[in-house]
Design a protein around this motif. Structure first.
Motif, PDB file in Angstrom:
ATOM      1  N   LYS A 521      44.096   9.461  16.231  1.00 57.44           N
ATOM      2  CA  LYS A 521      44.188   8.152  15.584  1.00 57.44           C
ATOM      3  C   LYS A 521      43.635   7.090  16.542  1.00 57.44           C
ATOM      4  CE  LYS A 521      46.129   8.979  11.559  1.00 57.44           C
ATOM      5  NZ  LYS A 521      47.378   8.313  11.165  1.00 57.44           N
ATOM      6  N   LEU A 522      42.898   6.133  15.972  1.00 49.99           N
ATOM      7  CA  LEU A 522      42.252   5.099  16.769  1.00 49.99           C
ATOM      8  C   LEU A 522      42.979   3.772  16.612  1.00 49.99           C
ATOM      9  CD1 LEU A 522      39.842   3.923  18.446  1.00 49.99           C
ATOM     10  CD2 LEU A 522      38.683   3.550  16.242  1.00 49.99           C
ATOM     11  N   LEU A 523      43.318   3.168  17.757  1.00 51.10           N
ATOM     12  CA  LEU A 523      43.798   1.794  17.788  1.00 51.10           C
ATOM     13  C   LEU A 523      42.828   0.974  18.618  1.00 51.10           C
ATOM     14  CD1 LEU A 523      47.682   1.953  18.301  1.00 51.10           C
ATOM     15  CD2 LEU A 523      46.406   1.579  16.187  1.00 51.10           C
ATOM     16  N   LEU A 524      42.480  -0.192  18.121  1.00 45.17           N
ATOM     17  CA  LEU A 524      41.612  -1.094  18.865  1.00 45.17           C
ATOM     18  C   LEU A 524      42.477  -2.053  19.672  1.00 45.17           C
ATOM     19  CD1 LEU A 524      39.055  -1.824  16.023  1.00 45.17           C
ATOM     20  CD2 LEU A 524      38.887  -0.119  17.848  1.00 45.17           C
ATOM     21  N   ASN A 525      41.901  -2.718  20.634  1.00 44.36           N
ATOM     22  CA  ASN A 525      42.671  -3.651  21.475  1.00 44.36           C
ATOM     23  C   ASN A 525      43.372  -4.713  20.643  1.00 44.36           C
ATOM     24  OD1 ASN A 525      41.648  -2.189  23.558  1.00 44.36           O
ATOM     25  ND2 ASN A 525      40.826  -3.923  24.709  1.00 44.36           N
ATOM     26  N   THR A 526      42.708  -5.117  19.584  1.00 38.88           N
ATOM     27  CA  THR A 526      43.301  -6.170  18.747  1.00 38.88           C
ATOM     28  C   THR A 526      44.529  -5.669  17.981  1.00 38.88           C
ATOM     29  OG1 THR A 526      41.699  -5.539  17.045  1.00 38.88           O
ATOM     30  CG2 THR A 526      41.129  -7.403  18.464  1.00 38.88           C
ATOM     31  N   ASP A 527      44.649  -4.335  17.823  1.00 36.47           N
ATOM     32  CA  ASP A 527      45.793  -3.786  17.083  1.00 36.47           C
ATOM     33  C   ASP A 527      47.094  -3.905  17.862  1.00 36.47           C
ATOM     34  OD1 ASP A 527      44.255  -3.043  14.885  1.00 36.47           O
ATOM     35  OD2 ASP A 527      43.691  -1.123  15.797  1.00 36.47           O
ATOM     36  N   TYR A 528      47.022  -4.179  19.153  1.00 37.15           N
ATOM     37  CA  TYR A 528      48.232  -4.265  19.966  1.00 37.15           C
ATOM     38  C   TYR A 528      48.893  -5.648  19.902  1.00 37.15           C
ATOM     39  CZ  TYR A 528      46.932   0.194  22.120  1.00 37.15           C
ATOM     40  OH  TYR A 528      46.632   1.502  22.334  1.00 37.15           O
TER      41      TYR A 528
END
Length: 880
Positions: A521-528
């Motif tokens: 699963k991919l999380l981008l920096n903005t997702d944090y």
């Protein structure tokens, strides 16, 4: 017409002057057999040599064809002897290492007669004297009479106007003498024959004219020439000829072949220096080829890399060394210690050496010139600083982050501390991550990897597992991917630190199907980041529940193939221990998705405020006073209860008569403490914002090593005409390292060649001595060649040809021996180190060494050959 007018010849012997001829006056007919009689020492041979042009008269004149010879040059005399005179000597004067046929042909080689005609005329001449069946014999295989007939055939073959015979029967028995005289008498019917003899009876019987000499004067002439009564003889003017280098080679080769042992030893001695230099060049070339092959192989790992921020490490190191040198020149006094001031130089060098490259403009330049650049590259890759945060997707509730790698963190090892000892990645920096971007160019991808199962990624949500060339994957990659439990690593490290011996872990095996089932699963920096009710974005990266919830709706990444590093290729170092490869589509997806995120849009909409704190970014003017508007703006970002408290405090101060300045002064220290150190650009980088048109790194993969230089020229062309601050700078680490090694190898090579070259000098001196010995041995041959018309240059050419042959043999022998020595050397090095062809002599170097060998030997023989050319032909003929 041949006329001697008052010819005098004087010799100086010590303090004594000897009068050999005392004013001889003789004219000769076109065809007659003239015998010159007289006692020994009366000047007969001297007279014959002057007529033949071997010796020069002191005074008087020798008139040939109505032309005085007073102004004759050496070349004129050479032509005269070769074209108009044929010599027959008492001692035959045949060249012993030449065949009978070659001896007869020799005069014609100086006359420029073609090979076919020369051979036929020589055979005809030999048949005329009865030796048609003796063509291939050598002089030492023949009787005296046969050798004299060979000499007569040699004298006749060039169809001369005059035959000069010096005691032609002096060394023969009576029967043979009669045969020779009959031949000469027959010849005199067509041309002038002048014979010197001690035998009056033979002269009386065969001669048509007898001239008697006494003490250098003519005392009797049985049939003087009467100019008025007889026709004037006119001899044909003949062109000047010279010996061809081929003839000189033939003479010298035949001579050398009679001394095969000495010739071989001379050539071998001359080849010692060549062998030494050739061996050094072989090793140098082999090592350089090995370095080049290593450099070419590393092009995949170390492409031409251009960073947005580039540091000139070469200049930095140079400045530091110069600073250290200057410091070393300073000396401390007695009872004192002086400081070594290097920090200012270090800081200045770092500041001066760090530049920012405009990769947006350069990317546009590359795309506009793609047709030109495509012929030199196998691919161009663009990388961005956008971070991909990937987690293992499974049914467990554990949170396993697979990128960036958490392996070192799970061991309790700081990544910052490990950065100094981390292996270098192909993209620069440290490389603990096992996720790498695959080349976008299909041909570059195909040259580095082969597909073993499944397929290559076709969309942004597809990846492949990478193994090394043997199809293995390291346990580090397995821990990083969550296939092995990372928690056990800390215990392993603790045990090792306590000195306990770690048990070898069981080798794990995974089927292709097992690996193809992996999902991430991919999380981008903005997702944090999550916005609170006050409109402030909070960093939730430490909230595991928040991350798990985010992962529910995150992009799923699936494995669609297994690829393996190709044998002999040098792809990304990820393949050295296994990993995951993703396409550039995933990078583009991340960049575009971040650009469209709410937090990024909000920050871009208000570039003056830090949306993570609600505080305005620090003004460029740090001393600027705050206003009430700034204070109210800040209060609005605080929680509602805090807002009420702050607003109440302000109202109370106002009620007590406080001015705005007093209120701001009251809140000054509080507001300063809450100022943000963040910047607008820093926040965007924190969110992973990137411009697809402005990469952080450009990787240019040369198609081969030579193309790398072309690409460097391409970049230089881009830089031309630009200001200093706009010039694109980069560091070619591979070239920097390899050039240092190459410089060292070249230096060692030149030093060794310098030492070995001494043996070449010794060889030259030795060959010069041997050539001089050859001159002494062939002195009589020199006289024979001069007698048949060879010039001084021709004599020099003969001995230069000899040294040329020796030099050629020495060069070829040296190259041959070197080639043979290289065979065991290569075998030993290959068995010991696995390096092939470490000793390899290039063809062009071989050719150059052979040429050098020939040039040096020819130079070494110049002095002896000049000495040979200056030898007096008369004295040379008397040499035994």
């Amino acid at each position: 017409m041949l006329k001697l007018s008052n010819i005098k010849k004087e010799y100086i012997t010590g303090d004594t002057k000897v009068h050999a001829l005392r004013g001889v006056n003789i004219e000769f007919r076109e065809n007659e057999l003239v015998s010159i009689l007289g006692q020994s020492g009366c000047g007969k041979t001297t007279l014959l040599n002057i007529i033949g042009g071997l010796d020069q008269y002191t005074s008087g004149d020798l008139i040939i064809n109505g032309k005085s010879t007073k102004e004759f040059k050496d070349s004129d005399w050479d032509t005269y002897r070769n074209q108009s005179i044929g010599f027959v000597f008492q001692s035959y004067n045949l060249i012993s290492h030449q065949t009978v046929l070659a001896n007869v042909e020799l005069a014609m080689t100086l006359s420029g007669v073609s090979k076919q005609e020369r051979r036929q005329r020589a055979i005809d001449a030999l048949e005329k004297v009865g030796l048609g069946d003796q063509l291939n014999k050598r002089p030492n295989q023949m009787s005296g009479g046969q050798m004299q007939r060979v000499a007569i055939a040699r004298a006749l073959v060039n169809n001369p106007d005059i035959i000069l015979a010096d005691e032609p029967t002096g060394a023969l028995d009576t029967k043979t003498s009669i045969q020779i005289m009959n031949i000469l008498k027959e010849i005199s019917k067509e041309r002038l024959v002048i014979m010197v003899t001690h035998n009056p009876s033979l002269a009386e019987e065969y001669s048509t004219r007898i001239i008697k000499l006494l003490d250098g004067e003519v005392i009797d002439d049985s049939k003087p020439y009467d100019r008025n009564a007889e026709a004037v003889v006119n001899y044909e003017n003949k062109k000047k000829r010279s010996m061809s280098f081929t003839t000189a080679l033939s003479l010298s080769l035949n001579n050398l072949m009679t001394k095969k042992g000495r010739t071989f030893l001379t050539a071998f001695a001359g080849s010692i220096g060549i062998i030494g230099i050739a061996l050094i060049l072989s090793l140098s070339n082999g090592v350089q080829n090995y370095i080049d092959s290593v450099e070419e192989e590393t092009l995949g790992n170390y492409p031409l890399q251009i960073e947005r921020e580039s540091a000139d490490l070469t200049g930095f190191m140079t400045n530091m060394m110069e600073s250290q040198t200057k410091q070393n020149e300073a000396e401390s006094g007695d009872n004192e210690i002086i400081s070594n001031n290097m920090m200012s130089s270090m800081i200045s060098s770092m500041a001066a050496g760090t530049t920012t490259n405009d990769l947006k403009d350069f990317k546009e330049y590359l795309e506009n010139n793609s047709d030109t650049l495509s012929q030199y590259t196998s691919g161009i890759e663009y990388q961005y600083k956008t971070q991909l945060n990937l987690y293992k997707a499974d049914d467990s509730e554990d949170l396993v982050q697979v990128n960036p790698s958490q392996v070192m963190d799970s061991m309790g090892v700081s990544m910052g501390n490990m950065a100094e000892i981390a292996p270098m990645s192909p993209m620069g920096g440290t490389n603990y991550d096992i996720w790498s971007q695959l080349p976008a160019e299909k041909n570059l991808l195909d040259t580095q990897y082969e597909l073993v199962d499944g397929r290559f990624p076709e969309s942004h949500d597809e990846v492949v597992i990478i193994t090394d060339g043997n199809g293995t994957i390291s346990d580090y990659a397995l821990y990083a991917l969550g296939l092995l439990d990372q928690s056990e690593l800390k215990d392993m490290l603790k045990s090792a630190m306590n000195g306990e011996e770690l048990e070898a872990k069981e080798i794990m095996k995974y089927s292709y199907d097992d690996l193809m089932k992996l999902k991430f699963k991919l999380l981008l920096n903005t997702d944090y980041y999550e916005k609170d009710k006050n409109g402030i974005w909070k960093d939730m990266s430490d909230d595991e529940d928040y991350i798990l919830n985010k992962l529910q709706d995150a992009l799923e990444i699936k494995v669609v193939g297994i690829i393996r590093q190709k044998s002999g290729s040098s792809s990304s170092s990820v393949a050295a221990y296994g990993g995951v490869g993703y396409s550039t589509d995933l990078t583009k997806y991340a960049v575009e998705t971040i650009q469209e995120s709410e937090i990024v849009k909000e920050q871009m909409a208000d570039p003056n405020k830090d949306i993570l704190t609600g505080i305005a970014f620090e003004s460029e003017n740090k001393d600027e006073d705050m206003t009430m508007e700034d204070l109210q703006a800040y209060i609005a970002t605080r929680p509602e209860v805090e807002q009420q408290q702050m607003q109440g405090a302000i109202q109370q101060m106002k009620a007590q008569g406080a001015t705005d300045e007093m209120v701001l002064d009251q809140f000054k220290d509080y507001l300063k403490a809450l100022k943000t150190d963040a910047t607008y650009e820093g926040n965007l980088e924190l969110f992973g914002v990137a411009d697809i048109d402005e990469p952080s790194t450009i990787l240019i993969y040369p198609s081969d090593f030579e193309a790398k230089e072309k690409i460097a020229d391409f970049i230089d062309e881009y830089n031309s005409g630009r200001d200093e601050n706009e010039v694109l700078r980069y560091t070619d680490f591979v070239a920097l390292m390899m050039s240092s090694v190459t410089t060292i190898i070249n230096a060692i090579t030149y030093i060794l060649i310098g030492f070995v070259a001494i043996s070449l000098v010794v060889s030259c001196i030795m060959i010069g001595i041997i050539t001089y010995i050859s001159v002494l041995e062939r002195t009589k041959e020199i006289g024979i060649l001069r007698a048949i018309g060879a010039s001084k240059k021709d004599i020099s050419r003969v001995f230069n040809a000899e040294t040329f042959i020796i030099g050629l043999c020495a060069g070829l022998l040296g190259i041959g021996v070197t080639t043979l020595i290289n065979i065991p050397v290569n075998s030993i090095v290959f068995n010991a180190f696995g390096i092939e062809n470490i000793a390899s002599l290039p063809i062009n170097a071989s050719i150059i060494l052979v040429v050098i060998s020939m040039v040096l030997t020819v130079i070494s023989g110049l002095i002896p050959s000049k000495m040979a050319a200056k030898k007096d032909p008369v004295e040379a003929l008397r040499t035994e």
